[in-house]
Design a protein around this motif. Structure first.
Motif, PDB file in Angstrom:
ATOM      1  N   LEU A  80      26.449  17.474 -26.030  1.00 39.65           N
ATOM      2  CA  LEU A  80      27.649  17.128 -25.260  1.00 39.65           C
ATOM      3  C   LEU A  80      28.899  17.124 -26.136  1.00 39.65           C
ATOM      4  O   LEU A  80      29.973  17.567 -25.713  1.00 39.65           O
ATOM      5  N   LEU A  81      28.772  16.651 -27.368  1.00 45.54           N
ATOM      6  CA  LEU A  81      29.922  16.649 -28.275  1.00 45.54           C
ATOM      7  C   LEU A  81      30.343  18.073 -28.648  1.00 45.54           C
ATOM      8  O   LEU A  81      31.540  18.377 -28.756  1.00 45.54           O
ATOM      9  N   LEU A  82      29.365  18.949 -28.846  1.00 42.53           N
ATOM     10  CA  LEU A  82      29.691  20.343 -29.149  1.00 42.53           C
ATOM     11  C   LEU A  82      30.437  20.994 -27.983  1.00 42.53           C
ATOM     12  O   LEU A  82      31.430  21.704 -28.179  1.00 42.53           O
ATOM     13  N   LEU A  83      29.952  20.749 -26.765  1.00 39.76           N
ATOM     14  CA  LEU A  83      30.624  21.298 -25.596  1.00 39.76           C
ATOM     15  C   LEU A  83      32.011  20.684 -25.413  1.00 39.76           C
ATOM     16  O   LEU A  83      32.964  21.373 -25.032  1.00 39.76           O
ATOM     17  N   LEU A  84      32.124  19.393 -25.688  1.00 36.53           N
ATOM     18  CA  LEU A  84      33.422  18.720 -25.582  1.00 36.53           C
ATOM     19  C   LEU A  84      34.437  19.349 -26.529  1.00 36.53           C
ATOM     20  O   LEU A  84      35.588  19.622 -26.144  1.00 36.53           O
ATOM     21  N   ALA A  85      34.023  19.593 -27.768  1.00 36.05           N
ATOM     22  CA  ALA A  85      34.927  20.207 -28.746  1.00 36.05           C
ATOM     23  C   ALA A  85      35.334  21.610 -28.311  1.00 36.05           C
ATOM     24  O   ALA A  85      36.511  21.996 -28.409  1.00 36.05           O
ATOM     25  N   ALA A  86      34.362  22.404 -27.822  1.00 35.87           N
ATOM     26  CA  ALA A  86      34.669  23.777 -27.405  1.00 35.87           C
ATOM     27  C   ALA A  86      35.618  23.804 -26.214  1.00 35.87           C
ATOM     28  O   ALA A  86      36.561  24.608 -26.162  1.00 35.87           O
ATOM     29  N   VAL A  87      35.398  22.910 -25.253  1.00 35.00           N
ATOM     30  CA  VAL A  87      36.237  22.901 -24.049  1.00 35.00           C
ATOM     31  C   VAL A  87      37.660  22.458 -24.381  1.00 35.00           C
ATOM     32  O   VAL A  87      38.635  23.074 -23.951  1.00 35.00           O
ATOM     33  N   ILE A  88      37.801  21.392 -25.146  1.00 33.24           N
ATOM     34  CA  ILE A  88      39.146  20.895 -25.458  1.00 33.24           C
ATOM     35  C   ILE A  88      39.926  21.909 -26.279  1.00 33.24           C
ATOM     36  O   ILE A  88      41.131  22.093 -26.088  1.00 33.24           O
ATOM     37  N   ARG A  89      39.254  22.622 -27.172  1.00 30.77           N
ATOM     38  CA  ARG A  89      39.972  23.553 -28.052  1.00 30.77           C
ATOM     39  C   ARG A  89      40.247  24.895 -27.385  1.00 30.77           C
ATOM     40  O   ARG A  89      41.315  25.485 -27.604  1.00 30.77           O
ATOM     41  N   ARG A  90      39.317  25.396 -26.562  1.00 33.67           N
ATOM     42  CA  ARG A  90      39.425  26.777 -26.086  1.00 33.67           C
ATOM     43  C   ARG A  90      39.738  26.920 -24.606  1.00 33.67           C
ATOM     44  O   ARG A  90      40.261  27.948 -24.195  1.00 33.67           O
ATOM     45  N   ALA A  91      39.386  25.944 -23.790  1.00 35.25           N
ATOM     46  CA  ALA A  91      39.529  26.105 -22.345  1.00 35.25           C
ATOM     47  C   ALA A  91      40.992  26.093 -21.934  1.00 35.25           C
ATOM     48  O   ALA A  91      41.841  25.530 -22.638  1.00 35.25           O
ATOM     49  N   PRO A  92      41.331  26.700 -20.781  1.00 33.04           N
ATOM     50  CA  PRO A  92      42.705  26.594 -20.259  1.00 33.04           C
ATOM     51  C   PRO A  92      43.112  25.140 -20.061  1.00 33.04           C
ATOM     52  O   PRO A  92      42.256  24.257 -19.898  1.00 33.04           O
TER      53      PRO A  92
END
Length: 362
Positions: A80-92
């Motif tokens: 969940l932390l890995l996905l959280l980091a990816a979403v906050i950094r890369r997602a629109p």
């Protein structure tokens, strides 16, 4: 694989608890860990939505119903932390603003499935805040770098447009002067043919420059300025060699006379940037080799050095790393290409291929 092994180890270690809570915890952990696996087909946002939905549903079912006696949730929490980091950094922006908090809530809620959440809940909450804050900082840095890169490219295109103004103005002025001279002097025979030939050559050169620099915007009110060429390249290399490593400059015979002005200007800009980078990033270089030769696609410029140790400079002196980006933009706008990277024999090498006519492609 590491996360799945953690989930499997937890499943075995907590196998003595009631079947239903145990099954829910293990199933949620497996799904969330699989969502954390990078995939080209499924974007991080899609995997993030699935992981958040599965984890929050499992947490809600266990918190509202029968709690698990013991929940480690290490594999699921890391995923969940890995996905959280990816979403906050890369997602629109909007997606990150909605999905980010949901993933953070899933991280904090997972330990509450345990009958006695204890210290792990506090640790999970702290890690969630730290990861979210750090990812937000990286997102801001990425956005700023993209803005800087866009500004560098825009500046390079404006510089190209100014050179277009100079080149076209020079050739068109020559055409007008020769045409007037031919009209007022009533040239006939060979003199008229020679004048028309010069007019044709100037017109072709002007049209070629315009085609090579098509779609380049020109800043209003830009003032003409001299366009550097191969003579300035020789002067620059000689000045560099006086205070740095020796420079070997080789130009194909005849290419100096046939090289269009805009291509010569691009060669000068590339050489200038490359020599600057040698001082910054190859302080131990013992020689620099610069070669300009004709190739089927146009003119190839190759610059190589044997250094590998950067100079001790402050961040402001070292620059933001956008020099090559601007030169790449210039080369591509002219229909060519530019590549830079480690050389096979050691050191660093930069290669640029620039077309010599409007119909060439690189």
């Amino acid at each position: 694989m590491a996360l799945l092994l953690l989930v499997g180890f937890e499943a075995l270690a907590t196998a003595a608890q009631p079947a239903r809570p145990h099954l829910v915890v293990v199933a949620a952990g497996l799904v969330v860990c699989l969502c954390a696996v990078p995939s080209e087909r499924i974007p991080p946002t899609g995997r993030g939505w699935t992981a958040a939905a599965v984890s929050l549903t499992a947490s809600a079912a266990l918190i509202a119903g029968q709690h698990a006696r013991e929940v480690w949730g290490l594999g699921e929490g890391i995923a969940l932390l890995l996905l959280l980091a990816a979403v906050i950094r890369r997602a629109p922006g909007r997606t990150a603003a909605v999905l980010g908090p949901l993933l953070g809530l899933a991280c904090v809620s997972a330990p509450l499935r345990d009958v006695r959440p204890g210290l792990f809940t506090v640790v999970s909450a702290v890690l969630t805040v730290v990861v979210a804050a750090y990812s937000a900082i990286l997102r801001r840095q990425d956005a700023r770098r993209l803005r800087d890169l866009a500004a560098v490219r825009a500046a390079e295109r404006l510089e190209l447009a100014r050179e277009l103004h100079d080149l076209v103005a020079h050739h068109v002025t020559g055409i007008v002067v020769q045409a007037r001279a031919a009209r007022f002097t009533a040239l006939e025979g060979r003199p008229a043919g020679a004048t028309l030939e010069r007019i044709e050559a100037s017109g072709s050169e002007a049209l070629g420059a315009m085609r090579r620099l098509v779609r380049v915007l020109r800043e209003d009110g830009a003032h003409p300025h001299p366009v550097a060429g191969l003579a300035e390249v020789r002067a620059r290399t000689e000045a560099f060699a006086r205070t740095g490593p020796p420079v070997v400059l080789s130009v194909d015979t005849g290419l100096a006379q046939t090289l269009p002005d805009d291509v010569a200007a691009a060669v000068y800009r590339i050489v200038r940037e490359a020599l600057t980078n040698v001082r910054k990033h190859a302080a131990d270089a013992t020689a620099v080799r610069i070669g300009l030769r004709s190739v089927p696609f146009g003119a190839e410029l190759r610059i190589a050095n044997d250094g590998g140790r950067p100079a001790r400079l402050g961040e402001q002196a070292r620059g933001g790393g956008f020099g090559l980006a601007g030169l790449t933009e210039r080369a591509e706008a002219m229909g060519g290409r530019l590549l830079a990277g480690p050389a096979a024999e050691g050191g660093w090498e930069l290669t640029a291929v620039l077309p010599l006519d409007s119909g060439a492609t690189a």
